[in-house]
Design an enzyme around this catalytic site. Structure first.
Site, PDB file in Angstrom:
ATOM      1  N   ARG A   1       0.872  -1.190   0.000  1.00 42.67           N
ATOM      2  CA  ARG A   1       0.000   0.000   0.000  1.00 42.67           C
ATOM      3  C   ARG A   1       0.899   1.227   0.000  1.00 42.67           C
ATOM      4  O   ARG A   1       1.750   1.378   0.881  1.00 42.67           O
ATOM      5  CB  ARG A   1      -0.912  -0.005   1.226  1.00 42.67           C
ATOM      6  CG  ARG A   1      -1.648   1.315   1.435  1.00 42.67           C
ATOM      7  CD  ARG A   1      -2.740   1.231   2.480  1.00 42.67           C
ATOM      8  NE  ARG A   1      -3.890   0.495   1.987  1.00 42.67           N
ATOM      9  CZ  ARG A   1      -5.092   0.503   2.569  1.00 42.67           C
ATOM     10  NH1 ARG A   1      -5.294   1.207   3.665  1.00 42.67           N
ATOM     11  NH2 ARG A   1      -6.089  -0.181   2.059  1.00 42.67           N
TER      12      ARG A   1
ATOM     13  N   HIS B  57      -7.608   0.867  -6.173  1.00 41.34           N
ATOM     14  CA  HIS B  57      -7.773  -0.010  -5.002  1.00 41.34           C
ATOM     15  C   HIS B  57      -8.402  -1.332  -5.480  1.00 41.34           C
ATOM     16  O   HIS B  57      -9.532  -1.658  -5.135  1.00 41.34           O
ATOM     17  CB  HIS B  57      -8.658   0.675  -3.956  1.00 41.34           C
ATOM     18  CG  HIS B  57      -8.581   0.070  -2.588  1.00 41.34           C
ATOM     19  ND1 HIS B  57      -7.738  -0.980  -2.267  1.00 41.34           N
ATOM     20  CD2 HIS B  57      -9.260   0.355  -1.432  1.00 41.34           C
ATOM     21  CE1 HIS B  57      -7.900  -1.300  -0.993  1.00 41.34           C
ATOM     22  NE2 HIS B  57      -8.814  -0.518  -0.464  1.00 41.34           N
TER      23      HIS B  57
ATOM     24  N   GLN C 299     -10.057  -4.105  -3.076  1.00 46.22           N
ATOM     25  CA  GLN C 299     -11.345  -3.724  -2.484  1.00 46.22           C
ATOM     26  C   GLN C 299     -12.500  -4.045  -3.430  1.00 46.22           C
ATOM     27  O   GLN C 299     -13.553  -4.538  -3.010  1.00 46.22           O
ATOM     28  CB  GLN C 299     -11.341  -2.230  -2.161  1.00 46.22           C
ATOM     29  CG  GLN C 299     -12.659  -1.721  -1.615  1.00 46.22           C
ATOM     30  CD  GLN C 299     -12.950  -2.206  -0.207  1.00 46.22           C
ATOM     31  OE1 GLN C 299     -12.128  -2.031   0.683  1.00 46.22           O
ATOM     32  NE2 GLN C 299     -14.109  -2.819   0.004  1.00 46.22           N
TER      33      GLN C 299
ATOM     34  N   ASP D  41     -17.510   6.987  -0.735  1.00 43.51           N
ATOM     35  CA  ASP D  41     -16.215   6.866  -0.056  1.00 43.51           C
ATOM     36  C   ASP D  41     -15.937   8.219   0.594  1.00 43.51           C
ATOM     37  O   ASP D  41     -16.643   9.205   0.332  1.00 43.51           O
ATOM     38  CB  ASP D  41     -15.135   6.509  -1.100  1.00 43.51           C
ATOM     39  CG  ASP D  41     -13.775   6.173  -0.494  1.00 43.51           C
ATOM     40  OD1 ASP D  41     -13.681   6.005   0.741  1.00 43.51           O
ATOM     41  OD2 ASP D  41     -12.795   6.083  -1.263  1.00 43.51           O
TER      42      ASP D  41
ATOM     43  N   CYS E  28     -16.363   1.324   1.367  1.00 39.56           N
ATOM     44  CA  CYS E  28     -15.166   0.508   1.642  1.00 39.56           C
ATOM     45  C   CYS E  28     -14.692   0.670   3.080  1.00 39.56           C
ATOM     46  O   CYS E  28     -13.951  -0.177   3.578  1.00 39.56           O
ATOM     47  CB  CYS E  28     -14.062   0.844   0.658  1.00 39.56           C
ATOM     48  SG  CYS E  28     -13.440   2.531   0.774  1.00 39.56           S
TER      49      CYS E  28
ATOM     50  N   ARG F 170     -13.313  -8.831   2.330  1.00 41.86           N
ATOM     51  CA  ARG F 170     -11.907  -8.535   2.034  1.00 41.86           C
ATOM     52  C   ARG F 170     -11.052  -9.768   2.323  1.00 41.86           C
ATOM     53  O   ARG F 170     -10.203 -10.152   1.525  1.00 41.86           O
ATOM     54  CB  ARG F 170     -11.399  -7.351   2.877  1.00 41.86           C
ATOM     55  CG  ARG F 170     -12.035  -6.004   2.597  1.00 41.86           C
ATOM     56  CD  ARG F 170     -11.811  -5.540   1.163  1.00 41.86           C
ATOM     57  NE  ARG F 170     -10.403  -5.506   0.785  1.00 41.86           N
ATOM     58  CZ  ARG F 170      -9.547  -4.526   1.111  1.00 41.86           C
ATOM     59  NH1 ARG F 170      -9.972  -3.475   1.774  1.00 41.86           N
ATOM     60  NH2 ARG F 170      -8.282  -4.560   0.727  1.00 41.86           N
TER      61      ARG F 170
HETATM   62  N1  NVA Z   1     -10.221   6.495  -0.970  1.00 40.83           N
HETATM   63  C1  NVA Z   1      -9.788   6.042   0.330  1.00 40.83           C
HETATM   64  C2  NVA Z   1      -9.972   4.574   0.467  1.00 40.83           C
HETATM   65  C3  NVA Z   1      -9.604   4.029   1.809  1.00 40.83           C
HETATM   66  C4  NVA Z   1      -9.733   2.539   1.886  1.00 40.83           C
HETATM   67  C5  NVA Z   1      -8.340   6.430   0.535  1.00 40.83           C
HETATM   68  O1  NVA Z   1      -7.546   6.286  -0.405  1.00 40.83           O
HETATM   69  O2  NVA Z   1      -7.989   6.865   1.631  1.00 40.83           O
HETATM   70  N1   CP Z   2     -11.207  -0.417   2.836  1.00 34.17           N
HETATM   71  C1   CP Z   2      -9.924  -0.441   3.233  1.00 34.17           C
HETATM   72  O1   CP Z   2      -8.992  -0.615   2.433  1.00 34.17           O
HETATM   73  O2   CP Z   2      -9.766  -0.291   4.578  1.00 34.17           O
HETATM   74  P1   CP Z   2      -8.412  -0.061   5.342  1.00 34.17           P
HETATM   75  O3   CP Z   2      -7.860   1.270   4.912  1.00 34.17           O
HETATM   76  O4   CP Z   2      -8.794  -0.091   6.789  1.00 34.17           O
HETATM   77  O5   CP Z   2      -7.455  -1.164   4.983  1.00 34.17           O
END
Ligand code: NVA
Ligand code: CP
Length: 309
Positions: free
Chosen positions: A101, A128, A131, A218, A258, A287
């Site tokens: 990540r 992502h 997800q 989101d 998510c 997940r």
């Molecule tokens: N769009 C959000 C998703 C988190 C799982 C982010 O990138 O923070």
């Molecule tokens: N939805 C998701 O990716 O959650 P986290 O950021 O908690 O991993």
């Protein structure tokens, strides 16, 4: 190297097999340890915060007989500026796979190019994909088919882009309602249309929600955009998924998010904590099940090799 970096260009048969394998892992839990992961080690490298992705991968890896090592920026040399390539080379010599990540997509590409082991994209600023596999499984479970009407309300962000990729893979009908300045990349939309998806980008959330079977949203400020939170809150005012918006949706419509969520900003408490939002908790659980199938795809070729168990 069979990395899992994006849904873009994935054959529909592969994504369908991923969903079938995920459902199988869910149905047969607890299950055995497949030889492709048993006794092996996966590095889970997180340069942004995570709850679901981290726990989902740690549990998935452990239940498949593997071992997960979690590295975060704080406490690893990545946080002190070690080049991604150097970390990648070292992890690739010690571990059998990497879940990553990070921020810019180019860092993901560099990790994948230099590691010599399968790399799984656990979120970038751009995409992502893991997800959305869980989201698709949730829709299939709840509505019995993926051939339904989808609405995305809010930011044209990494989640929206991966959903557009999924729409392209399966030829789905997806309408996104985004404020000016926060639309998804037009090239991604154009590619999805060329692939046969019906993707519209509009400004009005009601227009997107009309007749929708799945309403998704989101956060307004994603990780790394904290400094923009105030400007974004102004731009996204009116993009709340609430009971009023659901009045325009189909009678069976479900909400997806998510997570993490901000009640009263992008989604109302009445939706996320009510019957329309029940699928959100399946989505989070899924997940973990889908991570098993994604690991299998990355480690074995998955859909085109044997499905475990
Ligand atoms: N769009 C959000 C998703 C988190 C799982 C982010 O990138 O923070
Ligand atoms: N939805 C998701 O990716 O959650 P986290 O950021 O908690 O991993």
């Amino acid at each position: 190297m069979p990395h899992f970096l994006t849904l873009a260009g994935l054959p529909a048969t592969t994504l369908t097999s991923l969903l079938d394998a995920s459902a199988s892992y869910k149905r047969t839990r607890p299950h055995g340890h497949p030889p492709w992961l048993n006794g092996k080690t996966v590095a889970v490298v997180l340069e942004k915060a995570s709850t679901r992705t981290r726990v989902g991968f740690e549990v998935a890896i452990q239940e498949l007989g593997g071992h997960a090592i979690v590295l975060t920026s704080v406490g690893s040399q990545l946080g002190r500026g070690e080049p991604v390539e150097d970390t990648a080379r070292v992890l690739g010599r010690m571990c059998h796979g990497i879940v990553y990540r990070t921020f810019g997509d180019e860092r993901m590409q560099r990790m994948a190019s230099a590691s010599g082991v399968p790399v799984i994209n656990a979120l970038t600023d751009l995409e992502h994909p893991c997800q959305i596999v869980a989201d698709l499984l949730t829709v299939r479970e709840r509505l019995g088919s993926l051939d339904v009407r989808y609405a995305w309300i809010g930011d044209g962000n990494n989640m929206a882009v991966s959903w557009i990729h999924a729409a392209a893979v399966f030829g789905l009908t997806l309408t996104l309602a985004c404020p000016d300045g926060y639309h998804p990349d037009p090239d991604v939309v154009a590619d999805a249309r060329a692939a046969g998806a019906t993707v519209h980008v509009v400004g009005d959330p009601v227009e997107a929600a009309r007749g929708a079977d799945v309403i998704m949203t989101d956060v307004w400020a994603s990780m790394g955009q904290e400094a923009e939170a105030r400007t974004r809150a102004e731009a996204f005012a009116g993009y709340l998924v609430d009971d009023g918006l659901f009045l325009h949706a189909s009678g069976r419509a479900i909400a997806l998010h998510c997570l993490p969520a901000h009640r009263g900003e992008e989604i109302s408490a009445s939706i996320i904590d009510g019957p329309r939002g029940e699928a959100i908790w399946d989505q989070a659980e899924n997940r973990m099940h889908t991570h098993k199938a994604i690991l299998e795809l990355a480690f074995t070729g998955g859909a085109h090799g044997p499905i475990w168990p």
